[in-house]
Write a protein that holds these residues in place. Structure first.
Motif, PDB file in Angstrom:
ATOM      1  N   VAL A 165      -4.588 -12.947  -0.064  1.00  0.00           N
ATOM      2  CA  VAL A 165      -3.819 -13.667   0.940  1.00  0.00           C
ATOM      3  C   VAL A 165      -2.389 -13.451   0.663  1.00  0.00           C
ATOM      4  CG1 VAL A 165      -3.291 -16.071   1.181  1.00  0.00           C
ATOM      5  CG2 VAL A 165      -5.480 -15.416   0.845  1.00  0.00           C
ATOM      6  N   ALA A 166      -1.791 -13.286  -0.501  1.00  0.00           N
ATOM      7  CA  ALA A 166      -0.469 -12.868  -0.641  1.00  0.00           C
ATOM      8  C   ALA A 166      -0.016 -11.600  -0.236  1.00  0.00           C
ATOM      9  CB  ALA A 166       0.027 -13.109  -2.173  1.00  0.00           C
ATOM     10  N   PHE A 167      -1.084 -10.455  -0.262  1.00  0.00           N
ATOM     11  CA  PHE A 167      -0.880  -9.452   0.222  1.00  0.00           C
ATOM     12  C   PHE A 167      -0.775  -9.401   1.730  1.00  0.00           C
ATOM     13  CE2 PHE A 167      -2.298  -5.321   2.100  1.00  0.00           C
ATOM     14  CZ  PHE A 167      -1.662  -4.627   1.454  1.00  0.00           C
ATOM     15  N   TYR A 168      -1.644 -10.058   2.481  1.00  0.00           N
ATOM     16  CA  TYR A 168      -1.501  -9.964   3.901  1.00  0.00           C
ATOM     17  C   TYR A 168      -0.658 -10.932   4.298  1.00  0.00           C
ATOM     18  CZ  TYR A 168      -5.278  -6.689   4.265  1.00  0.00           C
ATOM     19  OH  TYR A 168      -5.955  -5.547   3.871  1.00  0.00           O
ATOM     20  N   LYS A 169      -0.296 -11.747   3.701  1.00  0.00           N
ATOM     21  CA  LYS A 169       0.749 -12.832   4.228  1.00  0.00           C
ATOM     22  C   LYS A 169       2.104 -12.159   4.475  1.00  0.00           C
ATOM     23  CE  LYS A 169       2.287 -17.640   3.369  1.00  0.00           C
ATOM     24  NZ  LYS A 169       2.319 -18.686   2.369  1.00  0.00           N
TER      25      LYS A 169
ATOM     26  N   LEU B  93      -2.380   0.804  -4.345  1.00  0.00           N
ATOM     27  CA  LEU B  93      -2.353  -0.556  -3.912  1.00  0.00           C
ATOM     28  C   LEU B  93      -2.907  -0.776  -2.535  1.00  0.00           C
ATOM     29  CD1 LEU B  93      -1.772  -3.425  -5.493  1.00  0.00           C
ATOM     30  CD2 LEU B  93      -0.070  -3.508  -3.546  1.00  0.00           C
ATOM     31  N   ILE B  94      -2.224   0.013  -1.542  1.00  0.00           N
ATOM     32  CA  ILE B  94      -2.367  -0.415  -0.226  1.00  0.00           C
ATOM     33  C   ILE B  94      -3.854   0.028  -0.020  1.00  0.00           C
ATOM     34  CG2 ILE B  94      -1.863   0.513   2.137  1.00  0.00           C
ATOM     35  CD1 ILE B  94       1.179   0.434   1.229  1.00  0.00           C
TER      36      ILE B  94
ATOM     37  N   LEU C 152       8.175  -6.962  -0.750  1.00  0.00           N
ATOM     38  CA  LEU C 152       7.010  -5.801  -0.740  1.00  0.00           C
ATOM     39  C   LEU C 152       6.977  -5.380  -2.299  1.00  0.00           C
ATOM     40  CD1 LEU C 152       8.065  -3.462   2.146  1.00  0.00           C
ATOM     41  CD2 LEU C 152       6.189  -4.911   1.915  1.00  0.00           C
ATOM     42  N   ARG C 153       8.262  -5.580  -3.131  1.00  0.00           N
ATOM     43  CA  ARG C 153       8.196  -5.269  -4.575  1.00  0.00           C
ATOM     44  C   ARG C 153       7.073  -6.550  -5.162  1.00  0.00           C
ATOM     45  NH1 ARG C 153      13.662  -3.273  -6.114  1.00  0.00           N
ATOM     46  NH2 ARG C 153      13.935  -5.418  -5.466  1.00  0.00           N
ATOM     47  N   ASP C 154       7.457  -7.688  -4.752  1.00  0.00           N
ATOM     48  CA  ASP C 154       6.631  -8.782  -5.496  1.00  0.00           C
ATOM     49  C   ASP C 154       5.159  -8.589  -5.198  1.00  0.00           C
ATOM     50  OD1 ASP C 154       8.931  -9.953  -6.103  1.00  0.00           O
ATOM     51  OD2 ASP C 154       9.149 -11.362  -4.425  1.00  0.00           O
ATOM     52  N   ILE C 155       4.701  -7.941  -4.437  1.00  0.00           N
ATOM     53  CA  ILE C 155       3.273  -7.707  -4.188  1.00  0.00           C
ATOM     54  C   ILE C 155       3.037  -6.213  -4.423  1.00  0.00           C
ATOM     55  CG2 ILE C 155       2.867  -9.830  -2.249  1.00  0.00           C
ATOM     56  CD1 ILE C 155       2.721  -7.285  -0.313  1.00  0.00           C
ATOM     57  N   HIS C 156       3.934  -5.767  -5.278  1.00  0.00           N
ATOM     58  CA  HIS C 156       3.464  -4.399  -5.705  1.00  0.00           C
ATOM     59  C   HIS C 156       3.284  -3.349  -4.644  1.00  0.00           C
ATOM     60  CE1 HIS C 156       3.565  -6.390  -9.416  1.00  0.00           C
ATOM     61  NE2 HIS C 156       2.763  -6.991  -9.005  1.00  0.00           N
ATOM     62  N   VAL C 157       3.739  -3.538  -3.512  1.00  0.00           N
ATOM     63  CA  VAL C 157       3.565  -2.422  -2.384  1.00  0.00           C
ATOM     64  C   VAL C 157       4.681  -1.398  -2.559  1.00  0.00           C
ATOM     65  CG1 VAL C 157       3.680  -1.935   0.188  1.00  0.00           C
ATOM     66  CG2 VAL C 157       2.504  -3.862  -0.735  1.00  0.00           C
ATOM     67  N   VAL C 158       5.775  -1.675  -3.031  1.00  0.00           N
ATOM     68  CA  VAL C 158       6.991  -0.706  -3.423  1.00  0.00           C
ATOM     69  C   VAL C 158       7.195  -0.783  -5.015  1.00  0.00           C
ATOM     70  CG1 VAL C 158       7.497  -0.571  -0.987  1.00  0.00           C
ATOM     71  CG2 VAL C 158       8.535  -2.053  -2.485  1.00  0.00           C
ATOM     72  N   TYR C 159       7.804   0.326  -5.460  1.00  0.00           N
ATOM     73  CA  TYR C 159       8.096   0.069  -6.530  1.00  0.00           C
ATOM     74  C   TYR C 159       9.642   1.232  -6.371  1.00  0.00           C
ATOM     75  CZ  TYR C 159       5.794   4.715  -7.390  1.00  0.00           C
ATOM     76  OH  TYR C 159       5.455   5.980  -7.143  1.00  0.00           O
ATOM     77  N   ASP C 160      10.490   0.865  -7.448  1.00  0.00           N
ATOM     78  CA  ASP C 160      11.795   1.522  -7.232  1.00  0.00           C
ATOM     79  C   ASP C 160      11.996   2.424  -8.620  1.00  0.00           C
ATOM     80  OD1 ASP C 160      13.306  -0.110  -9.244  1.00  0.00           O
ATOM     81  OD2 ASP C 160      12.862  -1.583  -7.625  1.00  0.00           O
ATOM     82  N   ARG C 161      12.908   3.702  -8.538  1.00  0.00           N
ATOM     83  CA  ARG C 161      13.358   4.371  -9.691  1.00  0.00           C
ATOM     84  C   ARG C 161      14.686   4.855  -9.541  1.00  0.00           C
ATOM     85  NH1 ARG C 161       8.194   8.368  -9.967  1.00  0.00           N
ATOM     86  NH2 ARG C 161       6.925   7.138 -11.066  1.00  0.00           N
ATOM     87  N   ARG C 162      15.634   4.569 -10.621  1.00  0.00           N
ATOM     88  CA  ARG C 162      16.943   4.901 -10.289  1.00  0.00           C
ATOM     89  C   ARG C 162      17.090   6.317 -10.664  1.00  0.00           C
ATOM     90  NH1 ARG C 162      21.565   2.146 -10.432  1.00  0.00           N
ATOM     91  NH2 ARG C 162      20.547  -0.076 -10.688  1.00  0.00           N
TER      92      ARG C 162
END
Length: 194
Positions: free
Chosen positions: A7-11, A76-77, A53-63
Motif C-alpha cells: 500500500v505504501a509503495f503504490y500510494k 525493489l521495483i 521515493l527514498r522513504d519507500i526505498h525506490v531511490v537511494y543516493d550516493r555522494r
C-alpha cells in the motif's frame, strides 16, 4: 506487514512527478539539479519527491565529492511488481473459482427444479442435495421462529415429502428444533459442501 508495504509503495508511486523521476532515473543516476532541469521543476520540489521515493526505498543516493547522485532501486521495483502481479493472479483464480461454483450451483438448481419452482426429486448425491436444501431455505429468515405446521406448508411449496426435507434440515444443521418450534441456524453452522 507485507500488505502495508504494498500500500505504501503504490500510494507513494501514485504521483505523476514521482513516476517521471523514476522514468528518468531508469536511464541512469542523476543529481537533483539535473532532475529538476529535465522536469522543469524547482530544486525544493524535486527534493520533496525524492525524499518520498527514498522513504519507500525506490531511490537511494550516493555522494560523489560535493554532489549527491540518485539511483533507482530496480530490484525493489521488480519485486513490488512481482508481488502485485501474484496478488492479482491469486485473486483472479479465486474469482474464477467463485464463478465456476456459481454456474455449477445454477445448473443443479435448474436440473432439480421445475420452471414454477417445484423440486422434481431429492438428489441422491450429497453435494447436489445440500445445494437444493440451501436453495429451499433461502425463503426463511434467521432469528424467526417457525411452528412445525408452518414449516411443513412452506416445504410443500417445493416438494410433497415435507417430513423428509424437514428432517434433512435438522440433520444438516440448516435448522434446529426445540419444542416443535424451528429456527434457521447461521450459515456457518450449515453442512459444508465438499
Amino acid at each position: 506487514m507485507q500488505l502495508d508495504r504494498i500500500v505504501a509503495f503504490y500510494k507513494t508511486m501514485g504521483d505523476p512527478t514521482r513516476i517521471r523521476i523514476v522514468a528518468i532515473l531508469a536511464k541512469g543516476p542523476l543529481h537533483g539539479q539535473a532532475i529538476a532541469g529535465k522536469l522543469g521543476l524547482s530544486a525544493p520540489t524535486i527534493t520533496h519527491h525524492l525524499k518520498k521515493l527514498r522513504d519507500i526505498h525506490v531511490v537511494y543516493d550516493r555522494r560523489v565529492k560535493n554532489t549527491i547522485y540518485f539511483y533507482l532501486n530496480e530490484s525493489l521495483i521488480n519485486q513490488q511488481a512481482k508481488v502485485f502481479t501474484e496478488l492479482l493472479e491469486k485473486r483472479g483464480e479465486e474469482l474464477d473459482d467463485m464463478v465456476e461454483e456459481s454456474i455449477e450451483r445454477q445448473k443443479i438448481i435448474e436440473n432439480f427444479f421445475t420452471k414454477n419452482g417445484k423440486l422434481k426429486n431429492i438428489p441422491a448425491q450429497r453435494k447436489k442435495k445440500l445445494i437444493v436444501f440451501e436453495h429451499i431455505v433461502q425463503g426463511l429468515k434467521i432469528g424467526e421462529k417457525y411452528e412445525e405446521k408452518y414449516l411443513n406448508e412452506y416445504i410443500k411449496q417445493f416438494h410433497e415429502d415435507y417430513a423428509t426435507i424437514r428432517r434433512e434440515f435438522i440433520i444438516n444443521h440448516y435448522m434446529f428444533r426445540e419444542n416443535g418450534i424451528y429456527e434457521l441456524n447461521p450459515e456457518e453452522m450449515w453442512a459444508k459442501i465438499d
